[in-house]
Design an enzyme around this catalytic site. Sequence first.
Site, PDB file in Angstrom:
ATOM      1  N   LYS A   1       2.531   2.368   6.896  1.00 50.37           N
ATOM      2  CA  LYS A   1       2.454   1.174   7.729  1.00 50.37           C
ATOM      3  C   LYS A   1       1.084   0.519   7.641  1.00 50.37           C
ATOM      4  O   LYS A   1       0.946  -0.669   7.814  1.00 50.37           O
ATOM      5  CB  LYS A   1       2.806   1.497   9.177  1.00 50.37           C
ATOM      6  CG  LYS A   1       2.182   2.749   9.732  1.00 50.37           C
ATOM      7  CD  LYS A   1       2.992   3.314  10.896  1.00 50.37           C
ATOM      8  CE  LYS A   1       2.499   4.712  11.255  1.00 50.37           C
ATOM      9  NZ  LYS A   1       3.391   5.441  12.132  1.00 50.37           N
TER      10      LYS A   1
ATOM     11  N   LYS B   1      -9.385   6.591   5.956  1.00 50.83           N
ATOM     12  CA  LYS B   1      -9.289   5.521   6.954  1.00 50.83           C
ATOM     13  C   LYS B   1     -10.646   4.903   7.259  1.00 50.83           C
ATOM     14  O   LYS B   1     -10.760   3.700   7.430  1.00 50.83           O
ATOM     15  CB  LYS B   1      -8.663   6.045   8.248  1.00 50.83           C
ATOM     16  CG  LYS B   1      -7.171   6.283   8.119  1.00 50.83           C
ATOM     17  CD  LYS B   1      -6.528   6.503   9.475  1.00 50.83           C
ATOM     18  CE  LYS B   1      -5.048   6.807   9.312  1.00 50.83           C
ATOM     19  NZ  LYS B   1      -4.397   7.134  10.580  1.00 50.83           N
TER      20      LYS B   1
ATOM     21  N   LYS C   1       1.700   6.161  -1.231  1.00 43.64           N
ATOM     22  CA  LYS C   1       2.731   6.531  -0.260  1.00 43.64           C
ATOM     23  C   LYS C   1       3.167   5.307   0.540  1.00 43.64           C
ATOM     24  O   LYS C   1       2.386   4.372   0.733  1.00 43.64           O
ATOM     25  CB  LYS C   1       2.232   7.646   0.667  1.00 43.64           C
ATOM     26  CG  LYS C   1       1.225   7.218   1.699  1.00 43.64           C
ATOM     27  CD  LYS C   1       0.993   8.312   2.742  1.00 43.64           C
ATOM     28  CE  LYS C   1      -0.062   7.813   3.737  1.00 43.64           C
ATOM     29  NZ  LYS C   1      -0.368   8.703   4.815  1.00 43.64           N
TER      30      LYS C   1
HETATM   31  P1  TYM Z   1       2.216   9.362  11.422  1.00 47.39           P
HETATM   32  O1  TYM Z   1       2.497   8.708  12.732  1.00 47.39           O
HETATM   33  O2  TYM Z   1       1.364   8.635  10.447  1.00 47.39           O
HETATM   34  O3  TYM Z   1       3.574   9.690  10.683  1.00 47.39           O
HETATM   35  C1  TYM Z   1       4.657  10.366  11.314  1.00 47.39           C
HETATM   36  C2  TYM Z   1       5.291  11.329  10.329  1.00 47.39           C
HETATM   37  O4  TYM Z   1       5.764  10.635   9.168  1.00 47.39           O
HETATM   38  C3  TYM Z   1       5.292  11.290   8.000  1.00 47.39           C
HETATM   39  N1  TYM Z   1       5.099  10.272   6.929  1.00 47.39           N
HETATM   40  C4  TYM Z   1       5.652  10.353   5.704  1.00 47.39           C
HETATM   41  N2  TYM Z   1       6.442  11.265   5.127  1.00 47.39           N
HETATM   42  C5  TYM Z   1       6.854  11.045   3.853  1.00 47.39           C
HETATM   43  N3  TYM Z   1       6.509   9.934   3.133  1.00 47.39           N
HETATM   44  C6  TYM Z   1       5.705   8.997   3.672  1.00 47.39           C
HETATM   45  N4  TYM Z   1       5.383   7.913   2.953  1.00 47.39           N
HETATM   46  C7  TYM Z   1       5.228   9.178   5.010  1.00 47.39           C
HETATM   47  N5  TYM Z   1       4.442   8.451   5.836  1.00 47.39           N
HETATM   48  C8  TYM Z   1       4.376   9.136   7.009  1.00 47.39           C
HETATM   49  C9  TYM Z   1       3.982  11.930   8.417  1.00 47.39           C
HETATM   50  O5  TYM Z   1       3.633  12.999   7.560  1.00 47.39           O
HETATM   51  C10 TYM Z   1       4.301  12.394   9.826  1.00 47.39           C
HETATM   52  O6  TYM Z   1       4.936  13.655   9.823  1.00 47.39           O
HETATM   53  N6  TYM Z   1      -1.338  12.698  12.616  1.00 47.39           N
HETATM   54  C11 TYM Z   1       0.087  12.420  12.690  1.00 47.39           C
HETATM   55  C12 TYM Z   1       0.645  12.337  14.083  1.00 47.39           C
HETATM   56  C13 TYM Z   1       0.436  13.551  14.940  1.00 47.39           C
HETATM   57  C14 TYM Z   1       1.101  14.806  14.806  1.00 47.39           C
HETATM   58  C15 TYM Z   1       0.628  15.605  15.875  1.00 47.39           C
HETATM   59  C16 TYM Z   1       2.037  15.303  13.901  1.00 47.39           C
HETATM   60  C17 TYM Z   1      -0.390  13.654  16.017  1.00 47.39           C
HETATM   61  N7  TYM Z   1      -0.269  14.885  16.595  1.00 47.39           N
HETATM   62  C18 TYM Z   1       1.085  16.909  16.040  1.00 47.39           C
HETATM   63  C19 TYM Z   1       2.476  16.619  14.068  1.00 47.39           C
HETATM   64  C20 TYM Z   1       1.995  17.421  15.149  1.00 47.39           C
HETATM   65  C21 TYM Z   1       0.337  11.070  12.022  1.00 47.39           C
HETATM   66  O7  TYM Z   1      -0.535  10.249  11.952  1.00 47.39           O
HETATM   67  O8  TYM Z   1       1.646  10.830  11.675  1.00 47.39           O
END
Ligand code: TYM
Length: 331
Positions: A199, A113, A196
């Site tokens: 967004k 990022k 992947k």
């Molecule tokens: P975030 O908001 O980017 O994404 C939310 C969840 O979606 C999953 N994901 C995917 N899975 C499969 N294929 C894809 N192309 C794909 N894109 C996104 C992510 O793996 C995630 O599970 N850092 C985290 C948010 C977070 C979090 C936490 C998660 C903050 N605190 C505590 C678990 C526990 C994130 O940016 O997810």
Amino acid sequence: MAKRILSGIQPTSDSFHLGNYLGALKQWVELQEGNDAFYCIVDLHALTGEIDPALLRKRILASAAQLIALGISPEKSTLFVQSHVSEHNQLGWIMECIAGFGEANRMTQFKDKSAKGGADSARVGLFTYPMLQAADILLYQAHYVPVGEDQRQHIELTRDLATRFNTRFGDTFQIPEGYILKSGAKIYDLQEPRNKMSKSSGSAAGVLEILDTPEANAKKIKSATTDAGREVRFDEKDKPGISNLLTIHSALSGKKISELENEFAGQGYGDFKGAVAEVVVEYLRPIRARALELLEDERNLVQILHIGADKARTVASKTVAESYKNLGLVL
Ligand code: TYM
């Protein structure tokens, strides 16, 4: 025995995408049965990118509406917004004081990022992001964290930090485990099937959004990049586009990949893509309608989130008190 589940999602776009759903949210819904699940809209994490106040507010509410529409029940699970529970910041600071600069510097999401926006525009908050994420998880003494593949490294760091704290200051945190599926943990961009679905980095035409119209999503699937050859066969190396579509179809229809390969044997890519479009569109149609309906009553959504925050705080405040005590802070 019932397990404690915790996961989070950022409110950083107008709609969640199918990768979020298949990688994580579908498991969130399944795991709320018979477990004690806490699901968090991580708005503080969303502050590490560009901040547009009006948009952020709208997206937090849209996130809540989508989670409920996708099947998260506020009665079965604790659904809340991170900023409503200030213990996240409190334990976040402790985690920053436990983590080494070197290990934080190895986080690949930070590297990706910050490289994208240029190192100078990356915020300190983006660097400390994984320590806040560790706090999100450890506050609730979670056994399992349902996430997609891209979060594996953050879960590993969380386990390391919890183990270090427990060893040095006495047993305080449950050591969590990632709950990452073999299939669906990484859904790829429809236009660039080696990247992947995302967004922030995906192409607009390659990302299937939950709140998009059925027509728009059908169009995106029908114009998805396919591979050389004509056979509908799962082969991630040589046929990433078709394999991705097979994964999506299988996850939503419940049919095995091998069953789908047989079903579409001898048919062209066009027929197959038409079938995938139909499965996706029919799956998402009622979810979109329910989310839009929920968004019409903002007060109700906010009330649901406040009730969730009260429940979350009860658990989180105990963990903070315990960790403060073990650190020698005077309570
Ligand atoms: P975030 O908001 O980017 O994404 C939310 C969840 O979606 C999953 N994901 C995917 N899975 C499969 N294929 C894809 N192309 C794909 N894109 C996104 C992510 O793996 C995630 O599970 N850092 C985290 C948010 C977070 C979090 C936490 C998660 C903050 N605190 C505590 C678990 C526990 C994130 O940016 O997810």
